[in-house]
Motif scaffolding. Structure first.
Motif, PDB file in Angstrom:
ATOM      1  N   LEU A  64      20.927 -15.208  41.614  1.00 34.28           N
ATOM      2  CA  LEU A  64      22.268 -15.789  41.466  1.00 34.28           C
ATOM      3  C   LEU A  64      22.911 -15.993  42.842  1.00 34.28           C
ATOM      4  CD1 LEU A  64      24.600 -16.581  39.515  1.00 34.28           C
ATOM      5  CD2 LEU A  64      25.269 -14.169  39.507  1.00 34.28           C
ATOM      6  N   LEU A  86      27.885 -19.610  37.499  1.00 29.87           N
ATOM      7  CA  LEU A  86      27.111 -18.654  36.694  1.00 29.87           C
ATOM      8  C   LEU A  86      26.501 -19.363  35.485  1.00 29.87           C
ATOM      9  CD1 LEU A  86      26.310 -15.690  36.178  1.00 29.87           C
ATOM     10  CD2 LEU A  86      28.519 -15.348  35.086  1.00 29.87           C
ATOM     11  N   PHE A  96      23.663 -21.434  36.566  1.00 30.78           N
ATOM     12  CA  PHE A  96      22.521 -20.563  36.879  1.00 30.78           C
ATOM     13  C   PHE A  96      21.794 -20.176  35.598  1.00 30.78           C
ATOM     14  CE2 PHE A  96      20.919 -16.177  37.095  1.00 30.78           C
ATOM     15  CZ  PHE A  96      19.951 -16.333  38.054  1.00 30.78           C
TER      16      PHE A  96
END
Ligand code: GLU
Length: 389
Positions: free
Chosen positions: A342, A380, A383
């Protein structure tokens, strides 16, 4: 040099390491969204800074009593009497280098080789390491997301052995945001008293509560539990004073005297003029705390809703502190791998749950500004959708 075994068996603090890495990346000009350390983004309120500046101007720059300035200890004792219903006097208080040192000192003076310390997991990462540094044995009790990551009375009972000495309670909790209800606190207190344990209650997030939930300090439940309680607290989170390093412990006098003796040979007193800032924090209006908590509450909503909307991620709603503890098991990744990828691919810093005893989770701190939260959530989601099949 061959290092002492006592330090070789201890893990480095990942919260500090990842936060430092995110700050270094930012300094290099990289656009990082950091959800790493639990560090409020607000400046320390002006009146607190002014009080410390005034103390500097007045020459409060010399050694002080190892246990802390008397005025601060009296102010803390009063706060504990008035706000928490705990009958302490100045002699029951030691001022420490952050809440962290109060816990470290406690472990050093109370734990001997083989003593067991019961710690519910997920836990703040320094608890087990401090126990190990005191030659004690951390006994980790896994709690369930379904129970909002709270230890049940039955679980506590099962964990107790003849070697159990101390139970670590942290409500509101870092890393989960869980808050024990007064009934739950009372049930735990009863077992602690019945079984002759001690409890250290880490109350550093006591002011950061949402949706009207109540914080009950376990020492206030009965005179019997009060005698077996050590309170750990500090100024970092409530007053955005992380770098000031002012915390404290409150406990029966013999324990405070022992911790003071230890501190007298380790760090001496906490920075003298910083202690005057802490006095101002407690004595002045608490409006600044309310303002910060209002901002945290808005961020919590956005973060919680944002995480709910991302497939494969889930977490219980936090009722205190400023963390979301997110289950990532559906992504098929373990926490270190997840956080490394991440950060590398999306420049989002999170703390791997393995540091808190839960490798299927990650911790996000929302003590950061709303634009970072919004951008970080988008990244996020990207990802999870693109890097995780
Ligand atoms: N307690 C904060 C956290 O968990 C600050 C870092 C630390 O002391 O661990 O992020």
């Amino acid at each position: 040099m061959k290092l002492a075994a006592r330090v070789s068996q201890v893990s480095p603090s990942l919260t500090l390491a990842i936060a430092a890495k995110a700050k270094a990346m930012k300094a290099e000009g990289i656009d990082v969204c950091s959800f790493s350390a639990g560090e409020p983004d607000f400046p320390t309120p002006e009146h607190i800074c002014s009080a410390a500046k005034k103390a500097l101007d007045e020459g409060k720059t010399k050694y002080g009593a190892a246990a802390g300035e008397l005025k601060l200890r009296e102010t803390i004792a009063k706060k504990l009497r008035v706000n928490n219903n705990l009958d302490y006097q100045a002699e029951n208080i030691i001022v420490t280098n952050g809440g962290k040192q109060s816990l470290f000192n406690l472990m050093q003076v109370s734990i001997e080789y083989g003593d067991e310390v019961i710690i519910p997991a997920p836990y703040w990462l320094s608890y087990p390491e401090m126990v190990k540094l005191a030659d004690g044995k951390p006994v980790i009790v896994d709690t369930l997301a379904e129970n909002n990551y709270k230890i049940t009375p039955q679980q506590l009972k099962h964990a107790i052995t003849p070697k159990s000495k101390l139970f670590v309670l942290n409500s509101p909790s870092n890393p989960t945001g869980a808050v024990y209800t007064p009934e739950e606190i009372k049930a735990l207190a009863q077992i602690i008293v019945e079984r002759g344990l001690w409890v250290v209650s880490d109350e550093i997030y006591e002011n950061i509560l949402y949706d009207g939930v109540e914080h009950l300090s376990i020492g206030a439940v009965s005179p019997e539990i009060f005698e077996r309680t050590i309170i750990s607290n500090g100024f970092a989170k409530s007053y955005s004073m992380t770098g000031w390093r002012v915390g404290y412990a409150a406990a029966p006098v013999e324990l405070i005297q022992a911790m003071t003796k230890l501190q007298g040979h380790s760090t001496s007193n906490v920075c003298t003029f910083a202690q005057y800032g802490a006095i101002a924090a407690l004595e002045s209006s608490q409006a600044c705390v309310k303002e910060m908590v209002t901002a945290f509450a808005q961020r919590r909503e956005v973060m919680y809703r944002g995480i709910q909307a991302i497939p494969k991620l889930s977490c219980p709603k936090p009722y205190g502190a400023f963390y979301l503890f997110i289950d990532i098991s559906a992504t098929g990744l373990k926490s270190l791998d997840f956080c490394d990828r991440l950060l590398e691919s999306q420049q989002v810093a999170a703390i791997p749950g393995i540091a808190f005893g839960a490798d299927d989770c990650i911790r996000l701190s929302y003590a950061t500004d709303m634009p970072t939260i919004e951008k970080g959530l988008e990244r996020l989601e990207k990802f999870v959708k693109s890097h995780v099949s």
